[in-house]
Design an enzyme around this catalytic site. Sequence first.
Site, PDB file in Angstrom:
ATOM      1  N   TYR A 270      12.613  13.310   3.309  1.00  0.00           N
ATOM      2  CA  TYR A 270      13.572  12.768   2.345  1.00  0.00           C
ATOM      3  C   TYR A 270      13.182  13.149   0.920  1.00  0.00           C
ATOM      4  O   TYR A 270      14.003  13.664   0.156  1.00  0.00           O
ATOM      5  CB  TYR A 270      13.659  11.249   2.486  1.00  0.00           C
ATOM      6  CG  TYR A 270      14.701  10.630   1.594  1.00  0.00           C
ATOM      7  CD1 TYR A 270      16.055  10.936   1.754  1.00  0.00           C
ATOM      8  CD2 TYR A 270      14.355   9.737   0.585  1.00  0.00           C
ATOM      9  CE1 TYR A 270      17.023  10.379   0.939  1.00  0.00           C
ATOM     10  CE2 TYR A 270      15.313   9.175  -0.237  1.00  0.00           C
ATOM     11  CZ  TYR A 270      16.643   9.497  -0.058  1.00  0.00           C
ATOM     12  OH  TYR A 270      17.587   8.946  -0.875  1.00  0.00           O
TER      13      TYR A 270
ATOM     14  N   VAL B 283      16.442  -5.126   0.609  1.00  0.00           N
ATOM     15  CA  VAL B 283      17.321  -6.227   0.186  1.00  0.00           C
ATOM     16  C   VAL B 283      18.210  -6.662   1.343  1.00  0.00           C
ATOM     17  O   VAL B 283      18.326  -7.861   1.631  1.00  0.00           O
ATOM     18  CB  VAL B 283      18.172  -5.828  -1.033  1.00  0.00           C
ATOM     19  CG1 VAL B 283      19.031  -7.011  -1.471  1.00  0.00           C
ATOM     20  CG2 VAL B 283      17.294  -5.388  -2.191  1.00  0.00           C
TER      21      VAL B 283
ATOM     22  N   GLY C 135       2.690  -6.980   0.014  1.00  0.00           N
ATOM     23  CA  GLY C 135       3.865  -7.450  -0.719  1.00  0.00           C
ATOM     24  C   GLY C 135       3.768  -7.286  -2.218  1.00  0.00           C
ATOM     25  O   GLY C 135       4.645  -7.746  -2.955  1.00  0.00           O
TER      26      GLY C 135
ATOM     27  N   THR D 218       6.016  -2.708  -5.914  1.00  0.00           N
ATOM     28  CA  THR D 218       7.169  -3.090  -6.726  1.00  0.00           C
ATOM     29  C   THR D 218       8.331  -2.112  -6.544  1.00  0.00           C
ATOM     30  O   THR D 218       8.144  -0.934  -6.236  1.00  0.00           O
ATOM     31  CB  THR D 218       6.813  -3.156  -8.227  1.00  0.00           C
ATOM     32  OG1 THR D 218       6.560  -1.832  -8.719  1.00  0.00           O
ATOM     33  CG2 THR D 218       5.609  -4.037  -8.460  1.00  0.00           C
ATOM     34  N   ARG D 219       9.533  -2.653  -6.757  1.00  0.00           N
ATOM     35  CA  ARG D 219      10.748  -1.860  -6.807  1.00  0.00           C
ATOM     36  C   ARG D 219      11.649  -2.453  -7.896  1.00  0.00           C
ATOM     37  O   ARG D 219      11.453  -3.572  -8.347  1.00  0.00           O
ATOM     38  CB  ARG D 219      11.499  -1.876  -5.459  1.00  0.00           C
ATOM     39  CG  ARG D 219      10.740  -1.270  -4.292  1.00  0.00           C
ATOM     40  CD  ARG D 219      10.524   0.224  -4.462  1.00  0.00           C
ATOM     41  NE  ARG D 219       9.884   0.802  -3.277  1.00  0.00           N
ATOM     42  CZ  ARG D 219       8.574   0.891  -3.100  1.00  0.00           C
ATOM     43  NH1 ARG D 219       7.755   0.427  -4.041  1.00  0.00           N
ATOM     44  NH2 ARG D 219       8.073   1.430  -2.011  1.00  0.00           N
TER      45      ARG D 219
ATOM     46  N   HIS E  75       3.520   2.584  -4.458  1.00  0.00           N
ATOM     47  CA  HIS E  75       3.000   1.304  -4.931  1.00  0.00           C
ATOM     48  C   HIS E  75       3.857   0.707  -6.041  1.00  0.00           C
ATOM     49  O   HIS E  75       3.987  -0.513  -6.127  1.00  0.00           O
ATOM     50  CB  HIS E  75       1.559   1.480  -5.433  1.00  0.00           C
ATOM     51  CG  HIS E  75       0.581   1.772  -4.348  1.00  0.00           C
ATOM     52  ND1 HIS E  75       0.300   3.055  -3.911  1.00  0.00           N
ATOM     53  CD2 HIS E  75      -0.180   0.947  -3.580  1.00  0.00           C
ATOM     54  CE1 HIS E  75      -0.593   3.004  -2.938  1.00  0.00           C
ATOM     55  NE2 HIS E  75      -0.906   1.745  -2.718  1.00  0.00           N
TER      56      HIS E  75
END
Length: 229
Positions: free
Chosen positions: A48, A91, A110, A113-114, A176
């Site tokens: 991708y 999401v 967890g 980050t996004r 990350h």
Amino acid sequence: MNMLGLAKRINARFLLTSTSEVYGDPLEHPQVETYWGNVNPIGVRSCYDEGKRVAETLTMDYHRGLNIEVRIARIFNTYGPRMCLDDGRVVSNFVAQALRKQPLTVYGDGKQTRSFQYVSDLVEGLMRLMEGEHVGPFNLGNPGEFTMLELAKVVQDTIDQNAKIEFRPNTEDDPHKRKPDISKAKELLGWQPAVTLRDGLPLMVHDFRRRIFGDVKEGGSSTSKFSSV
């Protein structure tokens, strides 16, 4: 290449919807369009990442070599109504799991980050890009940065505060950090996102709830004010 060839034959303006994945697991934060990225070319995600990178290369080659009019958008995580219920995106995963009373699956610790933008903001950015005179690439994303645990908390607050979180081993080469620098889009397109995650997520939840519990067919429209795009 087929679409670029078609654009050449009919003298059309060509839009490439690229991705923030071209930055790989970035060593620069936030990411600006001049950053070349940090991609593992033989990793499990590389088909991708590298596919989008070579698409940008071909698009610019057709632009420079054949004078094709092109526009390049690097899209960051986008959410909203009408997404597939089980498409594997974080999401939609969290929302569908919370509505179904299933644990929210968080991969790794967890803390990765996004940045999440509502679909209407993305559409506005793409329209401004196509109607403008700048080739790009342009980062189109919401600079609001959330860890996966913070996203899970927003989903809990929106749907079910008692929703459980289940940790699973992280996937290979998972970036990350991910956050767009949108200075270029602000300056040249006059664009910036307007819908916050806490405002946009309930509109997506409303659509998912109706489809999961059978009130409308899969892919049915939402009645929210943001879903007409």
